[in-house]
Design a protein around this motif. Structure first.
Motif, PDB file in Angstrom:
ATOM      1  N   SER A   1      -3.269   0.297  -3.685  1.00  0.00           N
ATOM      2  CA  SER A   1      -3.132  -0.953  -2.948  1.00  0.00           C
ATOM      3  C   SER A   1      -3.743  -2.101  -3.738  1.00  0.00           C
TER       4      SER A   1
ATOM      5  N   VAL B   1      -4.790   6.486  -2.171  1.00  0.00           N
ATOM      6  CA  VAL B   1      -4.210   5.217  -1.717  1.00  0.00           C
ATOM      7  C   VAL B   1      -4.115   4.276  -2.916  1.00  0.00           C
TER       8      VAL B   1
ATOM      9  N   TYR C   1      -5.912  -3.931   1.291  1.00  0.00           N
ATOM     10  CA  TYR C   1      -6.699  -2.718   1.536  1.00  0.00           C
ATOM     11  C   TYR C   1      -7.737  -3.008   2.608  1.00  0.00           C
TER      12      TYR C   1
ATOM     13  N   GLU D   1       0.840  -1.193   0.000  1.00  0.00           N
ATOM     14  CA  GLU D   1       0.000   0.000   0.000  1.00  0.00           C
ATOM     15  C   GLU D   1       0.874   1.241   0.000  1.00  0.00           C
TER      16      GLU D   1
END
Length: 125
Positions: A78, A76, A83, A69
């Motif tokens: 990921s 974000v 996640y 991540e």
């Protein structure tokens, strides 16, 4: 009269405006937390030609190519496995699957449902 999403997107791209019938929908979209699944050409097109024009920045981009991540410019990045969103994100965020391969995107949709996401659409919808 109902306006198709294809016609609406075409109007947005061609005229930098949107049909009046979509005003409520676009306001709802802008108020949602947006998560994109798939970091390829489909995501690039959706981001550049739709989200960017509406000044919408996704909260996250999920793809299996992101082994760890990472967060860049407030987004974000990921893989789905790593996640871990909170309950509010699972219940309220809109996940847009940007994959073109129908078999893979259906599998991804199932994985997202198993993870707990409730609002999932395909970018082609």
């Amino acid at each position: 009269m109902s306006v198709s999403i294809i016609d609406s997107i075409k109007q947005i791209l061609d005229n930098n405006t949107y049909p009046a019938e979509l005003e409520f929908s676009l306001e709802q979209l802008a108020s949602k937390t947006i998560i994109l699944y798939g970091a390829g050409n489909g995501m690039d097109s959706l981001y550049m030609f739709v989200l960017n024009k509406l000044n919408i920045k996704p909260a996250a981009v999920l793809d299996n190519k992101f082994l760890e991540e990472n967060k860049t410019n407030g987004i974000v990045y990921s893989c789905l496995k790593n996640y871990n969103p909170d309950r509010e994100i699972l219940e309220n965020a809109l996940v847009i699957i940007t994959l073109g391969n129908v078999a893979v995107r259906n599998e991804v949709r199932n994985d997202l449902v198993c993870k707990g996401f409730r609002n999932i659409i395909f970018s082609t919808d």
